[in-house]
Motif scaffolding. Structure first.
Motif, PDB file in Angstrom:
ATOM      1  N   THR A 165       0.844  -1.191   0.000  1.00 14.69           N
ATOM      2  CA  THR A 165       0.000   0.000   0.000  1.00 14.69           C
ATOM      3  C   THR A 165       0.886   1.250   0.000  1.00 14.69           C
ATOM      4  O   THR A 165       0.591   2.235  -0.663  1.00 14.69           O
ATOM      5  CB  THR A 165      -0.882   0.016   1.273  1.00 14.69           C
ATOM      6  N   HIS A 166       1.922   1.161   0.794  1.00  9.66           N
ATOM      7  CA  HIS A 166       2.911   2.244   0.839  1.00  9.66           C
ATOM      8  C   HIS A 166       4.168   1.770   0.112  1.00  9.66           C
ATOM      9  O   HIS A 166       4.701   0.698   0.436  1.00  9.66           O
ATOM     10  CB  HIS A 166       3.238   2.601   2.293  1.00  9.66           C
TER      11      HIS A 166
ATOM     12  N   ASP B  70      -1.706   9.378  -0.002  1.00  7.25           N
ATOM     13  CA  ASP B  70      -1.495   8.171   0.773  1.00  7.25           C
ATOM     14  C   ASP B  70      -2.590   7.176   0.391  1.00  7.25           C
ATOM     15  O   ASP B  70      -3.766   7.412   0.627  1.00  7.25           O
ATOM     16  CB  ASP B  70      -1.566   8.511   2.270  1.00  7.25           C
TER      17      ASP B  70
ATOM     18  N   ASN C 276      -3.460   4.562   1.668  1.00  8.76           N
ATOM     19  CA  ASN C 276      -4.227   4.012   2.786  1.00  8.76           C
ATOM     20  C   ASN C 276      -5.119   5.057   3.451  1.00  8.76           C
ATOM     21  O   ASN C 276      -5.537   4.896   4.593  1.00  8.76           O
ATOM     22  CB  ASN C 276      -3.291   3.382   3.827  1.00  8.76           C
ATOM     23  N   ARG C 277      -5.394   6.143   2.741  1.00  7.36           N
ATOM     24  CA  ARG C 277      -6.319   7.165   3.238  1.00  7.36           C
ATOM     25  C   ARG C 277      -7.430   7.449   2.222  1.00  7.36           C
ATOM     26  O   ARG C 277      -8.077   8.486   2.294  1.00  7.36           O
ATOM     27  CB  ARG C 277      -5.581   8.471   3.546  1.00  7.36           C
TER      28      ARG C 277
ATOM     29  N   ASP D 153      -3.507  -7.288   6.298  1.00 10.21           N
ATOM     30  CA  ASP D 153      -2.921  -6.131   5.618  1.00 10.21           C
ATOM     31  C   ASP D 153      -1.519  -5.932   6.192  1.00 10.21           C
ATOM     32  O   ASP D 153      -1.363  -5.575   7.363  1.00 10.21           O
ATOM     33  CB  ASP D 153      -3.830  -4.915   5.900  1.00 10.21           C
TER      34      ASP D 153
ATOM     35  N   HIS E   5       2.075  -4.304   6.661  1.00  9.62           N
ATOM     36  CA  HIS E   5       2.792  -3.022   6.548  1.00  9.62           C
ATOM     37  C   HIS E   5       4.198  -3.142   7.136  1.00  9.62           C
ATOM     38  O   HIS E   5       4.496  -4.063   7.886  1.00  9.62           O
ATOM     39  CB  HIS E   5       2.011  -1.928   7.274  1.00  9.62           C
TER      40      HIS E   5
ATOM     41  N   LEU F 227      -7.537   6.700  10.842  1.00 13.67           N
ATOM     42  CA  LEU F 227      -7.466   5.511  10.004  1.00 13.67           C
ATOM     43  C   LEU F 227      -8.795   5.160   9.364  1.00 13.67           C
ATOM     44  O   LEU F 227      -8.955   4.093   8.823  1.00 13.67           O
ATOM     45  CB  LEU F 227      -6.972   4.334  10.855  1.00 13.67           C
TER      46      LEU F 227
ATOM     47  N   SER G 282      -8.659   3.868   5.929  1.00 16.75           N
ATOM     48  CA  SER G 282      -7.669   2.830   5.641  1.00 16.75           C
ATOM     49  C   SER G 282      -8.362   1.590   5.080  1.00 16.75           C
ATOM     50  O   SER G 282      -9.561   1.373   5.301  1.00 16.75           O
ATOM     51  CB  SER G 282      -6.883   2.471   6.906  1.00 16.75           C
TER      52      SER G 282
ATOM     53  N   ASN H 224      -9.780  -0.745   7.921  1.00 19.65           N
ATOM     54  CA  ASN H 224     -10.978  -0.203   8.561  1.00 19.65           C
ATOM     55  C   ASN H 224     -12.196  -0.342   7.653  1.00 19.65           C
ATOM     56  O   ASN H 224     -13.277  -0.740   8.102  1.00 19.65           O
ATOM     57  CB  ASN H 224     -10.747   1.264   8.915  1.00 19.65           C
TER      58      ASN H 224
ATOM     59  N   VAL I 148      -4.228  -5.690  10.799  1.00 21.89           N
ATOM     60  CA  VAL I 148      -3.064  -4.980  10.272  1.00 21.89           C
ATOM     61  C   VAL I 148      -1.820  -5.479  11.000  1.00 21.89           C
ATOM     62  O   VAL I 148      -1.785  -5.494  12.227  1.00 21.89           O
ATOM     63  CB  VAL I 148      -3.215  -3.465  10.478  1.00 21.89           C
TER      64      VAL I 148
ATOM     65  N   TYR J 261       0.306   5.090  12.901  1.00 15.87           N
ATOM     66  CA  TYR J 261      -0.398   5.051  11.626  1.00 15.87           C
ATOM     67  C   TYR J 261      -0.062   3.774  10.895  1.00 15.87           C
ATOM     68  O   TYR J 261       0.987   3.199  11.106  1.00 15.87           O
ATOM     69  CB  TYR J 261       0.017   6.244  10.755  1.00 15.87           C
TER      70      TYR J 261
END
Lengths: 328, 311
Positions: A41-42, A94, A96-97, A127, A129, A172, A175, A178, A189, A327
């Motif tokens: 995601t990032h 982002d 995830n936003r 998920d 990260h 979040l 996200s 969420n 997560v 985050y």
């Protein structure tokens, strides 16, 4: 089977493609459980890449143990990973936003919508990260307060060192995890390591957790490793330590993933110009050091470490962090 | 007018990070105008600078109402502006996604919390902001539908449009949303651009803010009464998507009327120069937003149209 979830033509020569790899038994049965493993995601978080590789490798080596569907989404922000950018390179958004996205929205929202719709129907989503380039984390599961009780039993299987709930879920709301939880897909997560690198020990630890979870869900029948008993943080157990000064952070003898005592000197913030020590970074309590500053240039307010009080491992309360929301 | 250092953060290799405010009048906290939270919102800082110039003159002529004070904060992200970056330079985080902030949180959370502390308690809040896509808007005032929104107040800016947006999860960490939740009547003011200076639209923005302040009894000023705004629900804006990717040629500007079937854009093959696809309006109405990038991806939003509205 590799499927394209999103395909968007770009101006010159190439497409933006989000792919998943669906692994399922050769003779698929009815009502099989389905798990989705999502990462990338990032663009600066790479441990998930290794997790996906090892996950698929093991399933391919032992297809006879696969009893359900495993959907692997290694890179839902492919341009970010390819360019080493945390956000979407064209607009720095982002990823995830922006969930759950919209079908008719701008690019990021469109991609988010397609991914969300594709995952809906899964019985579980993990998920994965990898923090960012500034902070290093031990393998941990972060849960939202709203779904804490429901998800804790699954989180305990993830072979994490610590499980804690985020106290400020407002950050979040948009996200992926969420939104999936809101749509009825239980989603957890996992955070581990630091950005822009692969910490194989952490990735393998998480991988063992994924297989344990798959076993629990009836998706994997092969043998699995014993998982760790995680620290489950209670209210007030987690303390975040922030920089009180801007400067250069020098780590002392602190090592992440170990218990430290109150007063333990984690590091110091110094001035490279004057040679002065501006601030000592000291542990405020006895506990487990599970977050540690990785990038040495710090501004006042930057998170330096998180320490979780250990001892009683009660199971139901939230870790209320004084400052330093995390985050994903 | 007095200039005040509202917030500062110790620099490491750069000079101190500062947020500077300009106060006019005395007494109750009546209106606060916030400029750029992103480094590339040059137009928003420019509008504030022009507003400060006007308010200074008005104050010198005794045209700020008694027991009313105005705070203007032109630039809240000097570190990004000075190096031509949009977000907080060290970690690329967007301060306008950090509200309400956390006083003991990470750096940008602390900045957001400190901003919130400075601007809370004002009766009216105006945030000059930008969209994340390259594009032009018709000038408008935007409010979040928080339950506290008041479109009739937004109308007093005299801009052509007021847009009401149902907050999505991604909006709940913005300044506008949190300002409004804190009891301030908060408005986001969009002019037609952000990363370059457009004097015409800047003048329109300054005039609209002065008009609003006049109508709220905060300043004494005579200006044109502006438009009676059309109030639009953002969900009723029709998005028009690109059907292909390539060079993008925009054929219509914001504010122009389109009819169903009008060719409003062209997508050109980046190698052959041939037209790959034409963007055709699916509806009759007025262009509200027009994408301005030189190239476009497939399925990108290139226009938003207010259905069945004419010039």
């Amino acid at each position: 089977m590799i499927e394209e979830i999103v395909s968007l033509q770009m101006p010159v020569e190439e497409r933006l493609v989000v792919r998943k790899n669906r692994l399922e038994p050769e003779h698929a049965g009815k009502n099989m459980k389905r798990i989705s493993i999502v990462t990338g995601t990032h663009g600066d978080e790479l441990n998930g890449q290794y997790v996906c590789y090892k996950l698929i490798e093991k399933i391919k080596a032992h297809p006879e143990h696969l009893c359900g569907i495993v959907d692997v989404y290694p890179s839902i922000n492919p341009l970010g990973i390819d360019t080493g950018s945390r956000g979407i390179p064209m607009n720095d958004l982002d990823m995830n936003r922006v969930f759950p996205g919209t079908d008719s929205g701008a690019m990021a929202e469109h991609i988010a919508y397609k991914i969300t719709q594709d995952i809906i129907g899964s019985d579980m989503c993990v998920d994965v990260h990898s923090s960012n380039i500034f902070i290093k984390e031990v393998p941990q599961v972060r849960l939202s307060p709203e779904n804490y009780d429901k998800l804790l039993p699954y989180a305990r299987l993830m072979n994490a060192d610590i499980i804690w709930a985020l106290s400020a879920s407002v950050y979040l709301e948009a996200s992926l995890a969420n939104c999936l939880n809101m749509f009825g897909v239980p989603s957890i997560v996992v955070e581990m390591g630091a950005g822009s690198r692969i910490t194989r020990t952490y990735a393998r630890q998480t991988l063992d957790g994924i297989f344990r979870l798959m076993k629990e869900l009836g998706i994997w029948s092969g043998s699995v490793e014993e998982v760790k008993e995680p620290i489950v943080a209670n209210t007030g157990d987690v303390s975040a330590i922030h920089a009180g000064r801007s400067g250069l952070f020098i780590l002392e003898d602190a090592e992440i993933g170990v218990n430290i005592q109150k007063g333990f000197k984690i590091g110091k913030i110094v001035s490279p110009l004057t040679g002065d020590v501006l601030e000592e970074i000291i542990s405020p309590k006895d506990g487990f050091l599970f977050t540690l500053r990785e990038h040495p240039v710090v501004y006042k307010g930057a998170i330096m470490a998180r320490v979780c009080k250990t001892g009683d491992r009660a199971e139901t309360a939230f870790a209320s962090v004084k400052g330093g929301e995390a985050y994903v | 007018m007095y200039r005040e250092k509202l917030y500062s953060l110790e620099g490491i290799y750069r000079e101190e990070f500062k947020i500077t405010g300009f106060r006019f009048g005395h007494g109750e906290n009546s209106a606060c105008i916030v400029g750029s939270l992103r480094g590339n919102e040059y137009q928003q800082t420019y509008i504030c600078s022009q507003l400060i110039r006007e308010l200074k003159k008005l104050e010198e002529h005794g045209q700020i109402a008694g027991n009313k004070s105005i705070l203007v904060i032109p630039c809240l992200n000097q570190y990004a502006t000075n190096i031509d970056r949009r977000f907080w330079p060290l970690d690329d985080s967007d301060i306008n996604r950090k509200f309400p902030g956390h006083i003991a949180g990470d750096t940008t959370q602390q900045i957001a919390a400190n901003i919130m502390e400075i601007i809370k308690g004002y009766s009216y809040g105006i945030h000059l902001t930008s969209f994340y896509m390259p594009g032009k808007f018709v000038p408008h005032v935007r409010m979040m539908e928080t339950g506290f929104q008041n479109p009739s107040l937004a109308n007093l800016f005299g801009l052509p449009f007021v847009v009401i947006r149902k907050p999505k999860p991604m909006d709940t960490t913005t300044l506008n949303y949190n300002w409004q939740m804190g009891g301030t009547s908060a408005f986001s003011l969009y002019t037609n651009c952000s990363d370059y200076i457009d004097d015409v639209s800047a003048k329109q923005a300054v005039a609209s803010i002065l008009r609003f302040l006049t109508r709220m009894g905060i300043i004494k000023y005579n200006n044109h009464s502006g438009y009676i705004a059309e109030v639009i629900d953002e969900d009723n804006l029709v998005p028009i998507l690109s059907g292909a990717a390539g060079f993008y040629k925009r054929l219509f500007e914001p504010g122009r009327t389109v009819y169903r079937g009008d060719v409003i854009g062209e997508i050109i093959d980046t190698y052959s120069g041939e037209i790959l696809d034409r963007v055709i309006s699916p509806t009759e109405g007025m262009i509200f937003f027009a994408y301005t990038g030189p190239t476009v991806m497939e399925d990108a939003v290139v226009y938003k149209v207010i259905r069945r509205l004419h010039e």
